[in-house]
Design a protein around this motif. Sequence first.
Motif, PDB file in Angstrom:
ATOM      1  N   TRP A  76       0.834  -1.209   0.000  1.00  0.00           N
ATOM      2  CA  TRP A  76       0.000   0.000   0.000  1.00  0.00           C
ATOM      3  C   TRP A  76       0.870   1.262   0.000  1.00  0.00           C
ATOM      4  CZ3 TRP A  76      -1.017   3.199   4.556  1.00  0.00           C
ATOM      5  CH2 TRP A  76      -1.994   4.176   4.347  1.00  0.00           C
ATOM      6  N   LYS A  77       2.039   1.172   0.637  1.00  0.00           N
ATOM      7  CA  LYS A  77       3.038   2.250   0.610  1.00  0.00           C
ATOM      8  C   LYS A  77       2.476   3.596   1.067  1.00  0.00           C
ATOM      9  CE  LYS A  77       5.414   0.102  -3.324  1.00  0.00           C
ATOM     10  NZ  LYS A  77       5.793   0.276  -4.763  1.00  0.00           N
ATOM     11  N   GLU A  78       1.738   3.539   2.178  1.00  0.00           N
ATOM     12  CA  GLU A  78       1.167   4.761   2.743  1.00  0.00           C
ATOM     13  C   GLU A  78       0.321   5.525   1.723  1.00  0.00           C
ATOM     14  OE1 GLU A  78       4.378   6.958   4.459  1.00  0.00           O
ATOM     15  OE2 GLU A  78       4.516   5.613   6.183  1.00  0.00           O
ATOM     16  N   GLY A  79      -0.412   4.759   0.912  1.00  0.00           N
ATOM     17  CA  GLY A  79      -1.325   5.368  -0.050  1.00  0.00           C
ATOM     18  C   GLY A  79      -0.736   5.626  -1.417  1.00  0.00           C
ATOM     19  N   ARG A  80       0.498   5.197  -1.647  1.00  0.00           N
ATOM     20  CA  ARG A  80       1.148   5.482  -2.928  1.00  0.00           C
ATOM     21  C   ARG A  80       0.992   4.348  -3.941  1.00  0.00           C
ATOM     22  NH1 ARG A  80       5.025   6.878   0.756  1.00  0.00           N
ATOM     23  NH2 ARG A  80       6.372   5.153   0.117  1.00  0.00           N
ATOM     24  N   PHE A  81       0.336   3.257  -3.562  1.00  0.00           N
ATOM     25  CA  PHE A  81       0.104   2.176  -4.529  1.00  0.00           C
ATOM     26  C   PHE A  81      -0.835   2.688  -5.614  1.00  0.00           C
ATOM     27  CE2 PHE A  81      -2.111  -1.550  -6.183  1.00  0.00           C
ATOM     28  CZ  PHE A  81      -1.038  -2.404  -6.430  1.00  0.00           C
ATOM     29  N   GLU A  82      -0.466   2.509  -6.877  1.00  0.00           N
ATOM     30  CA  GLU A  82      -1.222   3.095  -7.981  1.00  0.00           C
ATOM     31  C   GLU A  82      -1.954   2.070  -8.843  1.00  0.00           C
ATOM     32  OE1 GLU A  82       1.490   5.508 -10.142  1.00  0.00           O
ATOM     33  OE2 GLU A  82       1.628   7.044  -8.583  1.00  0.00           O
ATOM     34  N   GLY A  83      -1.866   0.796  -8.511  1.00  0.00           N
ATOM     35  CA  GLY A  83      -2.550  -0.218  -9.306  1.00  0.00           C
ATOM     36  C   GLY A  83      -3.984  -0.410  -8.863  1.00  0.00           C
ATOM     37  N   ASN A  84      -4.604  -1.472  -9.370  1.00  0.00           N
ATOM     38  CA  ASN A  84      -5.968  -1.817  -8.969  1.00  0.00           C
ATOM     39  C   ASN A  84      -5.946  -2.984  -7.989  1.00  0.00           C
ATOM     40  OD1 ASN A  84      -5.638  -4.204 -10.527  1.00  0.00           O
ATOM     41  ND2 ASN A  84      -6.459  -3.190 -12.356  1.00  0.00           N
ATOM     42  N   TYR A  85      -7.124  -3.483  -7.636  1.00  0.00           N
ATOM     43  CA  TYR A  85      -7.183  -4.580  -6.665  1.00  0.00           C
ATOM     44  C   TYR A  85      -6.556  -5.865  -7.206  1.00  0.00           C
ATOM     45  CZ  TYR A  85     -10.169  -2.028  -3.419  1.00  0.00           C
ATOM     46  OH  TYR A  85     -10.649  -1.119  -2.500  1.00  0.00           O
ATOM     47  N   VAL A  86      -6.736  -6.133  -8.471  1.00  0.00           N
ATOM     48  CA  VAL A  86      -6.145  -7.340  -9.062  1.00  0.00           C
ATOM     49  C   VAL A  86      -4.622  -7.260  -9.011  1.00  0.00           C
ATOM     50  CG1 VAL A  86      -5.924  -8.713 -11.161  1.00  0.00           C
ATOM     51  CG2 VAL A  86      -8.141  -7.721 -10.551  1.00  0.00           C
ATOM     52  N   GLU A  87      -4.083  -6.099  -9.310  1.00  0.00           N
ATOM     53  CA  GLU A  87      -2.627  -5.920  -9.274  1.00  0.00           C
ATOM     54  C   GLU A  87      -2.098  -6.001  -7.847  1.00  0.00           C
ATOM     55  OE1 GLU A  87      -2.135  -3.094 -13.237  1.00  0.00           O
ATOM     56  OE2 GLU A  87      -2.845  -2.219 -11.351  1.00  0.00           O
ATOM     57  N   LEU A  88      -2.846  -5.457  -6.902  1.00  0.00           N
ATOM     58  CA  LEU A  88      -2.445  -5.588  -5.495  1.00  0.00           C
ATOM     59  C   LEU A  88      -2.429  -7.056  -5.096  1.00  0.00           C
ATOM     60  CD1 LEU A  88      -1.824  -4.373  -2.687  1.00  0.00           C
ATOM     61  CD2 LEU A  88      -4.290  -4.338  -2.282  1.00  0.00           C
ATOM     62  N   TYR A  89      -3.482  -7.777  -5.458  1.00  0.00           N
ATOM     63  CA  TYR A  89      -3.556  -9.201  -5.154  1.00  0.00           C
ATOM     64  C   TYR A  89      -2.375  -9.968  -5.758  1.00  0.00           C
ATOM     65  CZ  TYR A  89      -4.694 -14.028  -6.226  1.00  0.00           C
ATOM     66  OH  TYR A  89      -4.609 -15.381  -6.396  1.00  0.00           O
ATOM     67  N   ASN A  90      -2.076  -9.707  -7.015  1.00  0.00           N
ATOM     68  CA  ASN A  90      -0.977 -10.420  -7.677  1.00  0.00           C
ATOM     69  C   ASN A  90       0.348 -10.179  -6.963  1.00  0.00           C
ATOM     70  OD1 ASN A  90      -2.587 -11.559  -9.673  1.00  0.00           O
ATOM     71  ND2 ASN A  90      -2.304  -9.846 -11.088  1.00  0.00           N
ATOM     72  N   GLN A  91       0.572  -8.950  -6.526  1.00  0.00           N
ATOM     73  CA  GLN A  91       1.824  -8.635  -5.837  1.00  0.00           C
ATOM     74  C   GLN A  91       1.857  -9.238  -4.435  1.00  0.00           C
ATOM     75  OE1 GLN A  91       3.242  -4.535  -6.203  1.00  0.00           O
ATOM     76  NE2 GLN A  91       2.071  -4.279  -8.104  1.00  0.00           N
ATOM     77  N   VAL A  92       0.707  -9.255  -3.766  1.00  0.00           N
ATOM     78  CA  VAL A  92       0.640  -9.909  -2.454  1.00  0.00           C
ATOM     79  C   VAL A  92       0.931 -11.396  -2.595  1.00  0.00           C
ATOM     80  CG1 VAL A  92      -0.908 -10.599  -0.586  1.00  0.00           C
ATOM     81  CG2 VAL A  92      -0.911  -8.241  -1.378  1.00  0.00           C
ATOM     82  N   GLU A  93       0.354 -12.016  -3.610  1.00  0.00           N
ATOM     83  CA  GLU A  93       0.561 -13.454  -3.826  1.00  0.00           C
ATOM     84  C   GLU A  93       2.039 -13.764  -4.076  1.00  0.00           C
ATOM     85  OE1 GLU A  93      -1.613 -17.036  -6.248  1.00  0.00           O
ATOM     86  OE2 GLU A  93      -1.289 -15.147  -7.294  1.00  0.00           O
TER      87      GLU A  93
END
Length: 255
Positions: free
Chosen positions: A201-218
Amino acid sequence: MNKAYSIHYGLRTVDKLKYKKDIPPVVMADQDARTMAEIASAEQFEPIAIRIDEEATRRAFLQDFETVCSILKPGDFFMFTFAGHGTQVPDTSGDEAKYGDKKALDEGFCFHDGVILDDKIAELLAGLPEDTFFIAVIDCCYSGDLYKFIEETASQQSEHVKELVDSFKFTGVWLSAVRENEKAKGDENGGIFTQNIKKLWKEGRFEGNYVELYNQVEEISPSVNTPRCKPLGVRGWQFMEGCVPFHHDASCIDE
């Protein structure tokens, strides 16, 4: 202007007398709840409740959920986060067998004084007002199947599940730490899933969507854990693919 509300639950321990057995603590689950509350606050969500351990009862959860539902207006957002124990129990209603679960198990959240099963969660979601938005972040064991009511195709769902799905009038996303047959990992700093979300999340600096967040978390999750990201409601896929995680701006769906 739309508004955003959140409730956060973190349970290190539960009442062993209510559960009639000793249950090991979930280290730093309270910190996980506070971490998600901090993220929500930074994204301008108004915290309706942050409940830890003894305060995190079934009644409190149902009341908090009802409170938020009563004030939601079209375009408003609701975030629910949970960190603690998840469980599986034998299905007594028969819906799991109809649904196609060969083991016939219900999944549930372990609140301080007892379990709330996935069937009840489905009923609560069905009560969310029309044209509102819902975000769930669930860091517990077996959490991948707590959204089971929207995962399968209509032909595989029981009649009860079909009715609930058809009644959903909101839009949202369900983020969970693991699949339905996995146990979520954690360490002295809290749940790995929650830590990874905070990191990305980077203190609100994440610029992708939920799918991209999920992929990076995985990608950075333990090999024994498979996080989940599932659409909910009317425009779930559009929401997941078009919106920045935890922002309460629905205009991304229409872009």
